[in-house]
Design a protein around this motif. Structure first.
Motif, PDB file in Angstrom:
ATOM      1  N   LYS A  64      -7.905  15.886  21.045  1.00 43.90           N
ATOM      2  CA  LYS A  64      -9.102  15.066  20.832  1.00 43.90           C
ATOM      3  C   LYS A  64     -10.260  15.535  21.700  1.00 43.90           C
ATOM      4  O   LYS A  64     -10.072  15.863  22.875  1.00 43.90           O
ATOM      5  N   GLU A  83      -2.863  14.015  23.244  1.00 43.41           N
ATOM      6  CA  GLU A  83      -2.056  12.788  23.195  1.00 43.41           C
ATOM      7  C   GLU A  83      -0.905  12.986  22.228  1.00 43.41           C
ATOM      8  O   GLU A  83      -1.021  13.752  21.266  1.00 43.41           O
ATOM      9  N   LYS A  84       0.142  12.249  22.432  1.00 42.02           N
ATOM     10  CA  LYS A  84       1.177  12.132  21.414  1.00 42.02           C
ATOM     11  C   LYS A  84       0.506  11.561  20.158  1.00 42.02           C
ATOM     12  O   LYS A  84      -0.304  10.644  20.263  1.00 42.02           O
ATOM     13  N   TYR A  85       0.809  12.128  18.974  1.00 42.19           N
ATOM     14  CA  TYR A  85       0.192  11.623  17.748  1.00 42.19           C
ATOM     15  C   TYR A  85       1.094  10.577  17.102  1.00 42.19           C
ATOM     16  O   TYR A  85       2.263  10.838  16.796  1.00 42.19           O
ATOM     17  N   LEU A  86       0.546   9.383  16.911  1.00 45.42           N
ATOM     18  CA  LEU A  86       1.293   8.320  16.240  1.00 45.42           C
ATOM     19  C   LEU A  86       1.088   8.475  14.737  1.00 45.42           C
ATOM     20  O   LEU A  86      -0.041   8.619  14.275  1.00 45.42           O
ATOM     21  N   HIS A 139      -4.755  -0.215  13.425  1.00 46.69           N
ATOM     22  CA  HIS A 139      -5.937  -0.223  14.294  1.00 46.69           C
ATOM     23  C   HIS A 139      -6.244  -1.674  14.655  1.00 46.69           C
ATOM     24  O   HIS A 139      -6.630  -2.457  13.803  1.00 46.69           O
ATOM     25  N   GLN A 155      -8.823   1.416   6.411  1.00 43.83           N
ATOM     26  CA  GLN A 155      -9.901   2.376   6.571  1.00 43.83           C
ATOM     27  C   GLN A 155      -9.743   3.484   5.560  1.00 43.83           C
ATOM     28  O   GLN A 155      -8.644   3.839   5.176  1.00 43.83           O
ATOM     29  N   HIS A 199     -11.762   7.248   7.947  1.00 43.20           N
ATOM     30  CA  HIS A 199     -12.293   6.717   9.208  1.00 43.20           C
ATOM     31  C   HIS A 199     -13.421   5.716   9.025  1.00 43.20           C
ATOM     32  O   HIS A 199     -14.074   5.338   9.994  1.00 43.20           O
ATOM     33  N   GLU A 202      -9.887   3.545  22.833  1.00 38.85           N
ATOM     34  CA  GLU A 202     -11.218   3.723  23.409  1.00 38.85           C
ATOM     35  C   GLU A 202     -11.947   2.397  23.491  1.00 38.85           C
ATOM     36  O   GLU A 202     -11.493   1.400  22.920  1.00 38.85           O
ATOM     37  N   THR A 220      -3.172   2.452   9.025  1.00 36.53           N
ATOM     38  CA  THR A 220      -4.397   3.256   8.907  1.00 36.53           C
ATOM     39  C   THR A 220      -4.246   4.396   7.898  1.00 36.53           C
ATOM     40  O   THR A 220      -5.219   5.037   7.536  1.00 36.53           O
TER      41      THR A 220
HETATM   42  C1  MV4 Z   1      -4.944   8.709  17.022  1.00 37.83           C
HETATM   43  C2  MV4 Z   1      -4.069   8.486  15.951  1.00 37.83           C
HETATM   44  C3  MV4 Z   1      -2.742   8.643  16.181  1.00 37.83           C
HETATM   45  N1  MV4 Z   1      -2.289   9.013  17.398  1.00 37.83           N
HETATM   46  N2  MV4 Z   1      -4.446   9.078  18.219  1.00 37.83           N
HETATM   47  C4  MV4 Z   1      -8.992   8.340  14.552  1.00 37.83           C
HETATM   48  C5  MV4 Z   1     -10.360   8.081  15.042  1.00 37.83           C
HETATM   49  C6  MV4 Z   1     -10.315   8.313  16.484  1.00 37.83           C
HETATM   50  N3  MV4 Z   1     -11.288   7.535  17.171  1.00 37.83           N
HETATM   51  C7  MV4 Z   1      -8.920   8.010  16.847  1.00 37.83           C
HETATM   52  N4  MV4 Z   1      -8.141   8.179  15.668  1.00 37.83           N
HETATM   53  C8  MV4 Z   1      -6.788   8.240  15.699  1.00 37.83           C
HETATM   54  N5  MV4 Z   1      -6.257   8.578  16.889  1.00 37.83           N
HETATM   55  C9  MV4 Z   1      -3.154   9.227  18.378  1.00 37.83           C
HETATM   56  N6  MV4 Z   1      -2.683   9.598  19.559  1.00 37.83           N
HETATM   57  C10 MV4 Z   1      -4.598   8.119  14.719  1.00 37.83           C
HETATM   58  C11 MV4 Z   1      -5.953   8.008  14.592  1.00 37.83           C
HETATM   59  C12 MV4 Z   1      -6.401   7.665  13.277  1.00 37.83           C
HETATM   60  C13 MV4 Z   1      -6.938   6.442  13.020  1.00 37.83           C
HETATM   61  C14 MV4 Z   1      -7.142   5.506  14.012  1.00 37.83           C
HETATM   62  C15 MV4 Z   1      -7.696   4.284  13.747  1.00 37.83           C
HETATM   63  C16 MV4 Z   1      -8.051   3.980  12.460  1.00 37.83           C
HETATM   64  C17 MV4 Z   1      -7.887   4.884  11.435  1.00 37.83           C
HETATM   65  C18 MV4 Z   1      -7.317   6.119  11.710  1.00 37.83           C
HETATM   66  C19 MV4 Z   1      -7.149   7.021  10.668  1.00 37.83           C
HETATM   67  C20 MV4 Z   1      -6.613   8.230  10.946  1.00 37.83           C
HETATM   68  C21 MV4 Z   1      -6.240   8.566  12.247  1.00 37.83           C
END
Ligand code: MV4
Length: 597
Positions: A158, A200-203, A208, A232, A235, A287, A438
């Motif tokens: 990121k 970060e580890k990706y979930l 959200h 969403q 995004h 965040e 999400t």
């Molecule tokens: C993530 C994630 C999974 N794991 N981080 C997308 C926008 C950015 N501000 C953060 N995002 C994400 N971060 C980790 N470690 C998945 C997303 C993400 C997501 C997050 C919130 C709402 C919609 C999303 C759609 C795709 C990915």
């Protein structure tokens, strides 16, 4: 309290802020670009200043132009709304240095939380769970691989400045590390002027969840519960709701308290939102958004707390007058973003148009936050969201039903909106069950269902431009032997041809018209106009004779039907060549009465 506030924004959020000002007895100042000369927020404000050309960089994003307008107007505060300059710490600092107050967190607090690794470290220190990963920027592919080996793939790279999915790269295996690292760094540099990235580890399929915070300058921090923004698309949030259908009371309490703790540790004031990812009963800080958000409305609906008013009060130095225990979540609320987009065409934004019809819903539990009014031209220079519909009810089930009702009432003409998409979601099993993550819209929803929804509930293809002509006609029909009197309104569509006139096609021949008079075989000659009965009835009089000249619109006979006398008129006109009925005759619908040549 302030006496005059400049709202450095446009559209519905500018009006939302001005409404709060009005209730607090504060005068309002709008700023507008050349594209917004006739926009709703300009109409609503007590005074308004042109701050430049349509291009946002030359108007709404122009620090000096905005501050100059505030000084000219004698405003004592600036509210930035969301988007534009709302999260720009440099601009906040300039306002702080001016005679005006900044309605938002201090520039310093915005900076503390703006950089993602700083925010992560700060939250971790405050005992707020963060997604496993680094709190220091990473520079080499080797570092990324080490971290990935520790937590397992996939991992997310990121950008420090990131947001809204930009500068977010997912790495599924070692081979992808180098490329994705480079891309994330490049995007970070391009979008945020900051090539620094972290890991970060990706979930895989999180929800959200975000928590609304209010903090004053006296050390009081309150959370107003969570919103679920899991629905969403690329995004972009589409529907938000409060409370989340995915949390139990225990998790709800823990997330709320974590958000409060984190913000407290950041020495934060004003309104803010702490975003989390929630997966498998665990939550992770993502965040902080240091602004009022589009979806603050659903929180207001279920808490009864006016977040925008509190932003103004807190900025003016007032103390929050409620304790955390006073904050109660009551009922359920959903927000539907009304975007001028065609959901059936990959959500393409409208490129222009006039709001021919704007007839929003009302009634119990319905709130409209908007700025446009019927007759306004659509401004397409900024974003496509033209309004928000917020529906509130006793529980989620009732909220869904009420939302279906409200969206059905909503009448917008002149361009596409995503109302049909919302109506689809309200019928969608996954959404209704509250089980969407999400990923749902981007990866699971069958897009052909969107096309069907737009077909069913979208703009009628006709009648979107020209003034539509309304033709009203009465018919009698029999269905299974039962008589119905039908009143037909033809709007825009071409008139349905009927034997006696209409716009065309009046030449259907009925040689057996007089079959009830046993012997006569009536033969209709020539290809002139055939005037037929539009309904079943009795001939009261025949007003022409063979050889008469009749003009278009002349009455040729009078037909009594449904207790009314109906003039039967010539459509085109000509010379009467045949008269097929006499006074007292009973005729059926479609029977030819008079022939012209
Ligand atoms: C993530 C994630 C999974 N794991 N981080 C997308 C926008 C950015 N501000 C953060 N995002 C994400 N971060 C980790 N470690 C998945 C997303 C993400 C997501 C997050 C919130 C709402 C919609 C999303 C759609 C795709 C990915």
């Amino acid at each position: 309290m302030f006496s005059k506030v400049l709202v450095a924004n446009r559209g519905e959020i500018a009006v939302r802020v001005m409404r709060a000002c009005k209730e607090l007895g504060i005068r309002t100042v709008a700023v507008y670009s050349d594209a917004d000369k006739h926009s709703g927020h300009v109409r609503y404000a007590d005074e308004a200043y042109n701050i430049g050309p349509a291009r946002a960089a030359d108007s709404y994003l122009d620090h000096e132009a905005v501050i100059e307008a505030g000084e000219k107007a004698g405003a004592d505060a600036v509210h930035p709304g969301y988007g534009f300059l709302a999260e720009n710490a440099e601009f906040a600092a300039k306002v702080e240095e001016s005679e005006m107050a900044w309605v938002g967190p201090s520039a310093a607090a915005m900076e503390r939380l703006g950089e993602k690794t700083k925010a992560r470290a700060l939250m971790q220190k405050a005992d707020v769970p963060v997604v496993p990963g680094t709190t220091e920027p990473v520079e080499s592919a080797e570092e990324v691989k080490e971290i990935a080996d520790e937590y397992g793939y996939p991992v997310a790279i990121k950008a420090e400045g990131g947001g809204g999915g930009r500068g977010l790269k997912v790495v599924h295996n070692e081979d992808e590390v180098e490329d994705q690292l480079e891309t994330a760094q490049r995007e970070g540099e391009a979008y945020f002027d900051n090539a620094s990235v972290y890991v970060e580890k990706y979930l895989e399929a999180p929800r959200h969840i975000e928590v609304q915070i209010l903090a004053d300058k006296h050390g009081n921090v309150r959370h107003l519960g969570e919103r679920d923004c899991s629905l969403q698309r690329r995004h972009q949030k589409v529907i938000e709701e409060a409370p989340s259908p995915a949390l139990d009371d225990d998790l709800r309490e823990r997330i709320g308290e974590a958000a409060r703790r984190g913000v407290d540790a950041a020495d934060y004031t004003n309104a803010g939102t702490v975003e989390f990812l929630v997966e498998d009963g665990e939550f992770y800080f993502m965040e902080v958004n240091t602004r009022i958000q589009v979806e603050h409305t659903v929180t207001e609906q279920v808490t009864g707390i006016d977040v925008v008013k509190w932003q103004l009060r807190v900025a003016a130095g007032e103390e929050l007058d409620f304790s955390q225990d006073d904050v109660e979540i009551d009922g359920h609320s959903m927000e539907f973003r009304i975007n001028a987009e065609n959901a059936a065409n990959d959500f393409a934004p409208a490129t222009g148009g006039t709001l021919e019809t704007y007839d929003p819903p009302g009634g119990i539990g319905v709130r409209m936050d908007d700025a446009l009014r019927q007759g306004d031209d659509l401004v397409t220079d900024y974003d496509s969201m033209i309004a928000k519909l917020i529906v509130t009810a006793g529980d989620r089930e009732e909220c869904i039903i009420r939302s279906e009702r409200a969206l059905e009432e909503f009448d917008i003409d002149g361009f596409h909106t995503i109302i049909p998409f919302h109506r689809l979601m309200l019928t969608d099993e996954t959404f209704r069950a509250g089980e969407h993550t999400t990923k749902y819209l981007d990866e699971e929803l069958d897009t052909s269902r969107i096309e069907q929804a737009v077909e069913k509930w979208g703009l009628a293809e006709s009648g979107t431009d020209e003034e539509e002509e309304v033709t009203e006609r009465d018919f009698t029909v029999e269905v299974n032997g039962k008589r119905f009197e039908v009143s037909l309104e033809e709007r825009g569509a071409p008139a349905i041809p009927t034997p006696a006139g209409g716009s065309s096609g009046s030449t259907r021949s009925r040689p057996d018209v007089a079959e009830s008079d046993e012997e006569e075989e009536v033969v209709i000659e020539g290809d002139g106009e055939q005037i037929a009965a539009e309904m079943q009835g009795t001939i009261l009089s025949v007003d022409v004779e063979e050889g008469d000249e009749v003009a278009s619109g002349d009455v040729v006979c009078v037909l009594e039907a449904m207790k009314m006398e109906n003039d039967v008129v010539a459509e085109r006109g000509g010379t009467v060549s045949q008269i097929l009925v006499g006074e007292g005759d009973s005729v059926d619908m479609g029977d030819v009465l008079v022939v012209l040549e």
